[in-house]
Write an enzyme that holds these catalytic residues in place. Structure first.
Site, PDB file in Angstrom:
ATOM      1  N   GLY A 131       0.780  -1.227   0.000  1.00 26.21           N
ATOM      2  CA  GLY A 131       0.000   0.000   0.000  1.00 26.21           C
ATOM      3  C   GLY A 131       0.810   1.273   0.000  1.00 26.21           C
ATOM      4  N   SER A 132       1.968   1.279  -0.670  1.00 34.29           N
ATOM      5  CA  SER A 132       2.726   2.537  -0.682  1.00 34.29           C
ATOM      6  C   SER A 132       2.038   3.587  -1.559  1.00 34.29           C
ATOM      7  CB  SER A 132       4.175   2.304  -1.129  1.00 34.29           C
ATOM      8  OG  SER A 132       4.271   2.037  -2.502  1.00 34.29           O
ATOM      9  N   ARG A 188     -15.648 -15.136  -8.721  1.00 29.72           N
ATOM     10  CA  ARG A 188     -15.315 -13.711  -8.867  1.00 29.72           C
ATOM     11  C   ARG A 188     -16.546 -12.825  -8.737  1.00 29.72           C
ATOM     12  NH1 ARG A 188     -10.079 -12.831 -10.475  1.00 29.72           N
ATOM     13  NH2 ARG A 188      -9.072 -14.629 -11.399  1.00 29.72           N
ATOM     14  N   MET A 203      -4.414  -6.770  -6.909  1.00 31.02           N
ATOM     15  CA  MET A 203      -3.956  -7.811  -7.830  1.00 31.02           C
ATOM     16  C   MET A 203      -5.034  -8.845  -8.150  1.00 31.02           C
ATOM     17  SD  MET A 203      -1.109  -6.407  -8.391  1.00 31.02           S
ATOM     18  CE  MET A 203       0.036  -7.472  -9.273  1.00 31.02           C
ATOM     19  N   ARG A 204      -6.297  -8.443  -8.107  1.00 32.25           N
ATOM     20  CA  ARG A 204      -7.392  -9.324  -8.536  1.00 32.25           C
ATOM     21  C   ARG A 204      -7.989  -8.785  -9.829  1.00 32.25           C
ATOM     22  NH1 ARG A 204      -7.945 -14.163  -6.810  1.00 32.25           N
ATOM     23  NH2 ARG A 204     -10.182 -14.155  -7.181  1.00 32.25           N
ATOM     24  N   ILE A 205      -8.284  -9.676 -10.738  1.00 34.83           N
ATOM     25  CA  ILE A 205      -9.002  -9.282 -11.948  1.00 34.83           C
ATOM     26  C   ILE A 205     -10.465  -9.085 -11.586  1.00 34.83           C
ATOM     27  CG2 ILE A 205      -9.763 -10.114 -14.213  1.00 34.83           C
ATOM     28  CD1 ILE A 205      -7.013 -11.330 -14.556  1.00 34.83           C
ATOM     29  N   ASN A 264      -6.696   3.132 -12.136  1.00 36.99           N
ATOM     30  CA  ASN A 264      -5.677   2.167 -11.709  1.00 36.99           C
ATOM     31  C   ASN A 264      -4.305   2.766 -11.989  1.00 36.99           C
ATOM     32  OD1 ASN A 264      -4.524  -0.473 -11.044  1.00 36.99           O
ATOM     33  ND2 ASN A 264      -4.169  -0.722 -13.244  1.00 36.99           N
ATOM     34  N   HIS A 316      -0.508   1.524 -13.066  1.00 42.83           N
ATOM     35  CA  HIS A 316       0.176   0.362 -13.630  1.00 42.83           C
ATOM     36  C   HIS A 316       1.645   0.729 -13.841  1.00 42.83           C
ATOM     37  CE1 HIS A 316       0.642  -3.339 -15.900  1.00 42.83           C
ATOM     38  NE2 HIS A 316       1.341  -2.657 -16.786  1.00 42.83           N
ATOM     39  N   GLU A 329       5.521   6.866  -9.263  1.00 44.57           N
ATOM     40  CA  GLU A 329       4.134   6.459  -8.978  1.00 44.57           C
ATOM     41  C   GLU A 329       3.553   7.298  -7.851  1.00 44.57           C
ATOM     42  OE1 GLU A 329       3.062   2.291  -8.777  1.00 44.57           O
ATOM     43  OE2 GLU A 329       4.940   1.710  -9.712  1.00 44.57           O
TER      44      GLU A 329
HETATM   45  C1  GAR Z   1       2.885  -0.725  -7.688  1.00 45.73           C
HETATM   46  O1  GAR Z   1       4.113  -0.686  -8.378  1.00 45.73           O
HETATM   47  C2  GAR Z   1       1.747  -0.718  -8.681  1.00 45.73           C
HETATM   48  O2  GAR Z   1       1.979   0.086  -9.808  1.00 45.73           O
HETATM   49  C3  GAR Z   1       1.679  -2.167  -9.050  1.00 45.73           C
HETATM   50  O3  GAR Z   1       1.906  -2.867  -7.860  1.00 45.73           O
HETATM   51  C4  GAR Z   1       2.701  -2.064  -6.983  1.00 45.73           C
HETATM   52  C5  GAR Z   1       1.946  -1.919  -5.694  1.00 45.73           C
HETATM   53  O4  GAR Z   1       2.754  -1.308  -4.720  1.00 45.73           O
HETATM   54  N1  GAR Z   1       0.422  -2.489  -9.608  1.00 45.73           N
HETATM   55  C6  GAR Z   1       0.236  -3.477 -10.489  1.00 45.73           C
HETATM   56  O5  GAR Z   1       1.125  -4.183 -10.896  1.00 45.73           O
HETATM   57  C7  GAR Z   1      -1.197  -3.635 -10.955  1.00 45.73           C
HETATM   58  N2  GAR Z   1      -1.299  -4.667 -11.920  1.00 45.73           N
HETATM   59  P1  GAR Z   1       2.081  -0.627  -3.451  1.00 45.73           P
HETATM   60  O6  GAR Z   1       1.192  -1.672  -2.792  1.00 45.73           O
HETATM   61  O7  GAR Z   1       3.240  -0.278  -2.581  1.00 45.73           O
HETATM   62  O8  GAR Z   1       1.296   0.569  -3.901  1.00 45.73           O
END
Ligand code: GAR
Length: 210
Positions: free
Chosen positions: A12-13, A65, A90-92, A107, A109, A174
């Protein structure tokens, strides 16, 4: 102010960066809810520490789902949520859920879409030999990592980079990009028009470029 829910699966950063941005009274959104599909997500405790209602909806407790997404949808509606931010979720999601939140769900990415959809984006970028890589905030559509783009930030790929060094360079961007992009959407300045995003008013500030 728009009431925002953040959906997470892990540390969750990005969520933390959105919570921090929304502390500014001038920010056009408030973070009203954090949901995780994983009860052990570290981000849940971080959200609770920040005083945000946070809870897990464990996908393993639902038969399919559609049932899981119905539980998500109910929680979002119960909390009066206007906008949903996926942040390392990370769930579709099912097409039905995505359609229900069309134009109201974004979202982040970790690639410059439309390049490198799916997972392991930094390894994908290294394998392709690109010299620029980055991150994208986009509206969510049923097709994975394919929705209209709100904002992007780019970083150089250095000789000797590996997926971890690239990830470390990109996560910094990000954390700048997502709050800036959510502000555009929540403030009504990023609007969907014919499948593309139109940004109204002054050009986005430097947070959208690096
Ligand atoms: C982040 O890099 C985000 O862009 C990526 O997961 C990481 C989550 O980090 N998202 C995906 O890959 C989505 N398919 P976080 O939990 O520290 O925010």
């Amino acid at each position: 102010k728009a009431r925002v829910a953040i959906l997470i699966s892990g540390r969750g950063s990005n969520m933390t960066s959105l919570i921090a941005a929304a502390r500014d009274p001038a920010y056009p959104a408030e973070i009203a809810l954090v949901l995780s599909n994983r009860p052990d997500a570290a981000g849940l405790a971080r959200a609770a520490e920040a005083g945000i209602p946070a809870r897990a909806i464990d996908h393993r407790r639902y038969p399919d789902r559609a049932a899981f997404d119905a539980a998500l949808d109910a929680a979002l509606r119960e909390a009066g949520i206007d906008l949903v931010c996926l942040a390392g979720f990370m769930r579709i999601l099912t097409p039905g859920f995505v359609e229900a939140w069309a134009g109201r769900m974004i979202n982040i990415h970790p690639s410059l879409l439309p390049l490198f959809k799916g997972t392991h984006t930094h390894a994908q970028a290294l394998a392709a030999g690109v010299r620029l890589h980055g991150c994208t905030v986009h509206f969510v559509v049923p097709e994975l990592d394919s929705g209209p783009i709100v904002a992007q930030a780019a970083v150089p790929v250095h000789e000797g980079d590996d997926p971890d060094s690239l990830a470390a360079r990109i996560i910094v961007q990000e954390h700048r990009l997502y709050p800036a992009a959510l502000a555009l959407v929540a403030g009504g300045r990023a609007r969907l028009d014919g499948g593309r995003v139109v940004i109204a008013g002054a050009p986005p500030d430097g947070a959208l470029l690096s």
